[in-house]
Structures are given as C-alpha cells and as structure tokens.
Scaffold this motif. Structure first.
Motif, mmCIF file in Angstrom:
data_model
loop_
_atom_site.group_PDB
_atom_site.id
_atom_site.type_symbol
_atom_site.label_atom_id
_atom_site.label_comp_id
_atom_site.label_asym_id
_atom_site.label_seq_id
_atom_site.Cartn_x
_atom_site.Cartn_y
_atom_site.Cartn_z
ATOM 1 N N SER A 7 0.856 -1.183 0.000
ATOM 2 C CA SER A 7 0.000 0.000 0.000
ATOM 3 C C SER A 7 0.890 1.230 0.000
ATOM 4 O O SER A 7 2.083 1.152 0.292
ATOM 5 C CB SER A 7 -0.947 0.000 1.196
ATOM 6 N N GLY A 8 0.271 2.358 -0.287
ATOM 7 C CA GLY A 8 1.042 3.592 -0.421
ATOM 8 C C GLY A 8 1.303 3.851 -1.882
ATOM 9 O O GLY A 8 0.672 3.288 -2.754
ATOM 10 N N GLY A 9 2.257 4.681 -2.160
ATOM 11 C CA GLY A 9 2.527 5.048 -3.535
ATOM 12 C C GLY A 9 1.597 6.152 -3.987
ATOM 13 O O GLY A 9 0.771 6.627 -3.236
ATOM 14 N N GLY A 10 1.754 6.551 -5.239
ATOM 15 C CA GLY A 10 0.931 7.617 -5.781
ATOM 16 C C GLY A 10 1.785 8.686 -6.436
ATOM 17 O O GLY A 10 2.918 8.436 -6.834
ATOM 18 N N LEU A 11 1.205 9.864 -6.520
ATOM 19 C CA LEU A 11 1.871 10.996 -7.179
ATOM 20 C C LEU A 11 2.422 11.956 -6.127
ATOM 21 O O LEU A 11 1.713 12.312 -5.179
ATOM 22 C CB LEU A 11 0.875 11.729 -8.071
ATOM 23 N N VAL A 12 3.673 12.366 -6.303
ATOM 24 C CA VAL A 12 4.301 13.281 -5.362
ATOM 25 C C VAL A 12 5.194 14.228 -6.141
ATOM 26 O O VAL A 12 5.751 13.860 -7.184
ATOM 27 C CB VAL A 12 5.101 12.513 -4.283
ATOM 28 N N GLN A 13 5.321 15.435 -5.646
ATOM 29 C CA GLN A 13 6.197 16.408 -6.300
ATOM 30 C C GLN A 13 7.646 16.162 -5.923
ATOM 31 O O GLN A 13 7.943 15.669 -4.828
ATOM 32 C CB GLN A 13 5.793 17.829 -5.900
ATOM 33 N N ALA A 14 8.527 16.525 -6.811
ATOM 34 C CA ALA A 14 9.954 16.414 -6.527
ATOM 35 C C ALA A 14 10.290 17.179 -5.248
ATOM 36 O O ALA A 14 9.791 18.292 -5.033
ATOM 37 C CB ALA A 14 10.766 16.947 -7.697
ATOM 38 N N GLY A 15 11.115 16.535 -4.419
ATOM 39 C CA GLY A 15 11.469 17.128 -3.144
ATOM 40 C C GLY A 15 10.553 16.727 -2.006
ATOM 41 O O GLY A 15 10.861 16.987 -0.834
ATOM 42 N N GLY A 16 9.451 16.101 -2.340
ATOM 43 C CA GLY A 16 8.487 15.682 -1.337
ATOM 44 C C GLY A 16 8.812 14.321 -0.745
ATOM 45 O O GLY A 16 9.880 13.750 -0.981
ATOM 46 N N SER A 17 7.862 13.807 0.037
ATOM 47 C CA SER A 17 8.043 12.526 0.726
ATOM 48 C C SER A 17 6.861 11.614 0.463
ATOM 49 O O SER A 17 5.736 12.086 0.218
ATOM 50 C CB SER A 17 8.175 12.744 2.231
ATOM 51 N N LYS A 90 12.956 12.323 -6.287
ATOM 52 C CA LYS A 90 13.371 12.929 -7.554
ATOM 53 C C LYS A 90 12.558 12.290 -8.692
ATOM 54 O O LYS A 90 12.074 11.167 -8.540
ATOM 55 C CB LYS A 90 14.856 12.673 -7.800
ATOM 56 N N PRO A 91 12.438 12.982 -9.824
ATOM 57 C CA PRO A 91 11.707 12.382 -10.955
ATOM 58 C C PRO A 91 12.248 11.007 -11.348
ATOM 59 O O PRO A 91 11.468 10.138 -11.759
ATOM 60 C CB PRO A 91 11.909 13.414 -12.068
ATOM 61 N N ASP A 93 13.053 8.719 -9.478
ATOM 62 C CA ASP A 93 12.533 7.695 -8.567
ATOM 63 C C ASP A 93 11.211 7.127 -9.071
ATOM 64 O O ASP A 93 10.684 6.170 -8.482
ATOM 65 C CB ASP A 93 12.317 8.283 -7.170
ATOM 66 N N THR A 94 10.683 7.687 -10.129
ATOM 67 C CA THR A 94 9.425 7.198 -10.698
ATOM 68 C C THR A 94 9.582 5.761 -11.181
ATOM 69 O O THR A 94 10.483 5.457 -11.968
ATOM 70 C CB THR A 94 8.986 8.094 -11.880
ATOM 71 N N ALA A 95 8.734 4.882 -10.675
ATOM 72 C CA ALA A 95 8.812 3.454 -11.012
ATOM 73 C C ALA A 95 7.677 2.717 -10.319
ATOM 74 O O ALA A 95 6.965 3.293 -9.487
ATOM 75 C CB ALA A 95 10.154 2.877 -10.557
ATOM 76 N N VAL A 96 7.535 1.453 -10.659
ATOM 77 C CA VAL A 96 6.678 0.556 -9.888
ATOM 78 C C VAL A 96 7.565 -0.067 -8.808
ATOM 79 O O VAL A 96 8.634 -0.601 -9.112
ATOM 80 C CB VAL A 96 6.057 -0.543 -10.761
ATOM 81 N N TYR A 97 7.133 0.048 -7.587
ATOM 82 C CA TYR A 97 7.894 -0.459 -6.446
ATOM 83 C C TYR A 97 7.302 -1.776 -5.970
ATOM 84 O O TYR A 97 6.084 -1.901 -5.824
ATOM 85 C CB TYR A 97 7.897 0.568 -5.319
ATOM 86 N N TYR A 98 8.195 -2.744 -5.722
ATOM 87 C CA TYR A 98 7.785 -4.076 -5.310
ATOM 88 C C TYR A 98 8.387 -4.444 -3.960
ATOM 89 O O TYR A 98 9.582 -4.232 -3.727
ATOM 90 C CB TYR A 98 8.235 -5.117 -6.331
ATOM 91 N N VAL A 119 4.788 4.616 -8.136
ATOM 92 C CA VAL A 119 5.237 5.884 -7.558
ATOM 93 C C VAL A 119 5.622 6.802 -8.715
ATOM 94 O O VAL A 119 6.456 6.438 -9.553
ATOM 95 C CB VAL A 119 6.447 5.690 -6.620
ATOM 96 N N THR A 120 4.995 7.949 -8.770
ATOM 97 C CA THR A 120 5.278 8.917 -9.821
ATOM 98 C C THR A 120 5.706 10.235 -9.189
ATOM 99 O O THR A 120 4.990 10.782 -8.349
ATOM 100 C CB THR A 120 4.046 9.160 -10.708
ATOM 101 N N VAL A 121 6.883 10.707 -9.577
ATOM 102 C CA VAL A 121 7.421 11.954 -9.040
ATOM 103 C C VAL A 121 7.389 13.002 -10.146
ATOM 104 O O VAL A 121 8.015 12.828 -11.196
ATOM 105 C CB VAL A 121 8.857 11.782 -8.526
ATOM 106 N N SER A 122 6.651 14.067 -9.899
ATOM 107 C CA SER A 122 6.546 15.135 -10.897
ATOM 108 C C SER A 122 7.610 16.199 -10.635
ATOM 109 O O SER A 122 7.949 16.490 -9.498
ATOM 110 C CB SER A 122 5.161 15.764 -10.852
ATOM 111 N N SER A 123 8.098 16.768 -11.713
ATOM 112 C CA SER A 123 9.156 17.782 -11.582
ATOM 113 C C SER A 123 8.578 19.171 -11.453
ATOM 114 O O SER A 123 7.387 19.388 -11.627
ATOM 115 C CB SER A 123 10.078 17.725 -12.797
#
Length: 123
Positions: A7-17, A90-91, A93-98, A119-123
C-alpha cells in the motif's frame, strides 16, 4: 494466495516525501531477508533497499547508491509490516515499487513478491 500486500505510492512532487507499506502474510521468523525493488519503464528491476530478517543480524540494511540518505527501510515484526520511507524524491525515482521477501523453509528458499505499487514523481 497473496503473501505480500503493498500500500502507499501515488503521485508526489519532486522534493516531497512518500511512504510505502507491505503487509507480510508469512511468519517473520522464517524470513531470510526483506526488501524493496523498483522497475521503471524500459529498465530492469533493481534493488532499492533490503534488510536482513534475523534479529541477530541487527537488521543490517543495504541501499542502492541512488537512494542513500533519502530512503529508509524499516519493519515492525509485531505487525508483520515492512516499510519504505522516501524523502527528497526525484523524478528518476518514478517506477513501480515491489516488496520482496525470501523465506528459508526446510532447507529451501522461496521468493515472494508484492503486486507492485506505482510511484510517480513530478518535476
């Protein structure tokens, strides 16, 4: 039968957590190691962070160079949970995490994987 539930994951801005969780539906005492991997589009799956399962190991951890100092792997044996805390994302880091564990049972090793969480990191 699903043994690992992420669980978790989603969209986050660069520099975020962002934090990921993995419920382990196996005996924690039977595990050899546990960890997180990721796979970006067009790339091979790679290790992000891992830790030894045995309490005697002190929970020794390993991190990919690209995430050292930013990501933290942890576990809660009382809740059968594995976590990955991702800071300063960072952008790239965008990937599917297992979530992954390997279980040592009667002299054989069994590998288990979670279903993956994006997990998608937007710039």
């Amino acid at each position: 039968q699903v043994q690992l539930v992420e669980s978790g994951g989603g969209l986050v801005q660069a520099g975020g957590s962002l934090g990921l969780s993995c419920e382990i539906r196996l005996s924690m005492h039977s595990l050899n190691s546990m960890g997180w991997y990721r796979q970006a589009p067009g790339k091979q799956r790679e290790l992000v962070a891992a830790m030894r399962a045995a309490m005697s190991s002190g929970g020794a951890t390993t991190y990919a160079d690209s995430v050292k100092g930013r990501f933290t792997i942890s576990r809660d044996n009382t809740r059968n949970m594995l976590y990955l805390q991702m800071n300063s994302v960072k952008p790239e880091d965008t990937a599917v995490y297992y979530c992954h564990v390997d279980q040592l049972l009667i002299g054989r090793t069994y590998d288990y994987w979670g279903q993956g969480t994006q997990v998608t990191v937007s710039s």
